[in-house]
Design a protein around this motif. Sequence first.
Motif, PDB file in Angstrom:
ATOM      1  N   ARG A   1       0.841  -1.201   0.000  1.00  0.00           N
ATOM      2  CA  ARG A   1       0.000   0.000   0.000  1.00  0.00           C
ATOM      3  C   ARG A   1       0.875   1.251   0.000  1.00  0.00           C
ATOM      4  NH1 ARG A   1      -4.061   1.447   4.918  1.00  0.00           N
ATOM      5  NH2 ARG A   1      -2.090   1.451   6.080  1.00  0.00           N
TER       6      ARG A   1
ATOM      7  N   ASP B   1      -6.422  -6.886  -9.990  1.00  0.00           N
ATOM      8  CA  ASP B   1      -7.441  -7.655  -9.283  1.00  0.00           C
ATOM      9  C   ASP B   1      -7.994  -8.696 -10.257  1.00  0.00           C
ATOM     10  OD1 ASP B   1      -9.346  -8.611  -7.578  1.00  0.00           O
ATOM     11  OD2 ASP B   1     -10.705  -6.889  -7.798  1.00  0.00           O
TER      12      ASP B   1
ATOM     13  N   GLU C   1     -13.259 -13.807  -4.663  1.00  0.00           N
ATOM     14  CA  GLU C   1     -13.749 -13.315  -3.374  1.00  0.00           C
ATOM     15  C   GLU C   1     -12.739 -13.566  -2.259  1.00  0.00           C
ATOM     16  OE1 GLU C   1     -15.772 -11.412  -0.610  1.00  0.00           O
ATOM     17  OE2 GLU C   1     -16.183 -11.398  -2.763  1.00  0.00           O
TER      18      GLU C   1
ATOM     19  N   ALA D   1     -10.068 -10.946  -2.595  1.00  0.00           N
ATOM     20  CA  ALA D   1     -10.552  -9.634  -2.160  1.00  0.00           C
ATOM     21  C   ALA D   1     -10.692  -9.567  -0.642  1.00  0.00           C
ATOM     22  CB  ALA D   1     -11.884  -9.325  -2.836  1.00  0.00           C
ATOM     23  N   ALA D   2     -11.176 -10.655  -0.024  1.00  0.00           N
ATOM     24  CA  ALA D   2     -11.320 -10.667   1.428  1.00  0.00           C
ATOM     25  C   ALA D   2      -9.967 -10.606   2.116  1.00  0.00           C
ATOM     26  CB  ALA D   2     -12.083 -11.919   1.862  1.00  0.00           C
TER      27      ALA D   2
ATOM     28  N   ARG E   1      -8.780  -7.022   1.920  1.00  0.00           N
ATOM     29  CA  ARG E   1      -9.487  -6.155   2.864  1.00  0.00           C
ATOM     30  C   ARG E   1      -8.979  -6.367   4.285  1.00  0.00           C
ATOM     31  NH1 ARG E   1     -14.062  -7.657  -0.312  1.00  0.00           N
ATOM     32  NH2 ARG E   1     -14.609  -9.224   1.245  1.00  0.00           N
ATOM     33  N   SER E   2      -8.761  -7.613   4.648  1.00  0.00           N
ATOM     34  CA  SER E   2      -8.255  -7.908   5.983  1.00  0.00           C
ATOM     35  C   SER E   2      -6.857  -7.329   6.183  1.00  0.00           C
ATOM     36  CB  SER E   2      -8.247  -9.417   6.210  1.00  0.00           C
ATOM     37  OG  SER E   2      -7.689  -9.738   7.467  1.00  0.00           O
TER      38      SER E   2
ATOM     39  N   LEU F   1      -5.588  -4.718   4.688  1.00  0.00           N
ATOM     40  CA  LEU F   1      -5.705  -3.255   4.803  1.00  0.00           C
ATOM     41  C   LEU F   1      -6.216  -2.856   6.186  1.00  0.00           C
ATOM     42  CD1 LEU F   1      -7.192  -2.399   1.290  1.00  0.00           C
ATOM     43  CD2 LEU F   1      -4.923  -1.793   2.140  1.00  0.00           C
ATOM     44  N   SER F   2      -7.166  -3.616   6.721  1.00  0.00           N
ATOM     45  CA  SER F   2      -7.674  -3.331   8.065  1.00  0.00           C
ATOM     46  C   SER F   2      -6.576  -3.489   9.111  1.00  0.00           C
ATOM     47  CB  SER F   2      -8.851  -4.247   8.379  1.00  0.00           C
ATOM     48  OG  SER F   2      -9.334  -4.027   9.690  1.00  0.00           O
TER      49      SER F   2
ATOM     50  N   ASP G   1      -4.326  -0.544   8.972  1.00  0.00           N
ATOM     51  CA  ASP G   1      -4.915   0.620   9.639  1.00  0.00           C
ATOM     52  C   ASP G   1      -4.759   0.533  11.150  1.00  0.00           C
ATOM     53  OD1 ASP G   1      -5.665   1.733   7.224  1.00  0.00           O
ATOM     54  OD2 ASP G   1      -7.678   0.846   7.259  1.00  0.00           O
TER      55      ASP G   1
END
Length: 540
Positions: free
Chosen positions: A34, A100, A316, A319-320, A323-324, A326-327, A330
């Motif tokens: 990122r 992607d 999927e 993508a999941a 997302r995990s 990136l979380s 954060d």
Amino acid sequence: MQTLNELHVGRFLGRYELLMPVAQGGMASVWAARLKGTRGFQRVVAIKTILPSLSDDARFEQMFLDEAALAARIRHPNVVQVLDLGEESGLLYQVMEWIDGEPLSAFLRELPEGSGLPFPIAARILIGASEGLHAAHETCDDAGYSVELVHRDISPQNILVTRDGVPKVVDFGVAKASTLSSAATGTGTLKGKPAYMAPEQIQGAEIDRRADIFSLGVMLYVLTTSRHPFRGKNDMATLHSIVSTEEAPAPSTFVDGYPEALEQVVMMAIAKDRERRFKTASALARALEAAVPDVHKVGDAEVAAFTRTLLAERLEARAAALRSSLSDADLRAADSTSPPSHERMKNPSTLQGLGGPVPPPYEPSSSSSESVTRHEGRSPGTTSTVPPAKSRSTLAVTLVALGVAGLVFLAVAVAAILFWVRPEYLAKPTIPSTPSVDPSSVASPLSPSPSGTGSSPAEADSNSNISVDSLPAATDLAPPSHPRPKGTSEPKVDATHPTPTDTPQPTTVTTTPSVTPSTPTATPGTPTPGTVPKIRDPGF
């Protein structure tokens, strides 16, 4: 030099934070990363690094640099974009656009046994890959000369199809470097994917773009028949089948109703004699368009729908996982910027856990909308809001400013009152006018009185009132030529302290009679009858 073993999730390579590993090839490994900018901007990219076994090899390091330099020159929507090249503590890495999607090898694994892709879908994917590869073959240097770029590792693993149905050619230059080196393999072996190599490439002859066209033809054969045209029992048997003079069996041998025009395109692309192949990848794309008429009815949207149906679970899951990651990134960022312990104690939930009294929740005012939100090891949705220390200092400054403004307003009000409502004694005195006095009735200062003695000051006040307006200026009068006689006083007027009555008294001038009994004569500097002797300037 650092190696891949030292890379881990959360580490930064320059401006890029590693999120999760994605794939590993024969020469390099790829990570999702990122790039985080200002005001919440962020972008997911792919980071490519050399494998540990090759990181200390100067030849592979140079090939890695050359690959980045060549790929950065290619501008085409069907080719992955190289965005940056960096080095962190001796570790080289390439930054590429994040795709992607999934490789064609995933399509082949998910297809039912013995069946290939629909002909229009397979043709559309190969047309996009051929156009991207043609753009790579046409790459020129700064002087405008062709760099004669050959991918040398065109295979299902290096053709990705995005979630939006766009094919992308990836991994330029790496396969070329691996096939020319024996650093990680024994004598007589080749790194890469021998099943998709052209005969001249296996034999070590000079190669050109037609070697990549052979690889595209083999992929088209596999995608439409689910069979490899030269597959042997092992890699050596496959290599022998490719370099032999025997041609591959026609696709219609395995698939009934295989389009004849499409079969001709496939067989021409995988011809062992490169002189019989298509001259360019663009020519192959045009031949596919003519051989599969229905390809004009298929666009990126149709390829995307097919991809999402066939690879729904893989897409999927990817993508999941992203997302995990990136979380988690954060959360790491929030923990690194969390307030000190004394600020953390202001959290009501913390005080409640310690058994102490729980203060009312902090409610930020409209003038202070900023708050500090941090994650304290709880679930991503649980946060605590702490009032910033900056609001307290702002309140103090505001109070001081209001106090100063009040004092200024009070001073202005007092000044206004003093200006409009002044005491009477501050008013400028006025001198009333008096009737004119006959000069003949005023005694000369040098003339004697009838009794031979000087008049008293009281008599002078009652008989010698003179208008101030008729008096000459003090500077216009000449000084007397001789001293004032004894027993006389100079008339004085006190203009600064008038009598506080409703009507100020007029200023009077007292004259002193002369002691000379005779009539005065005109002497220089002596005032003549009818004039007023010198008095002090009243200061009006």
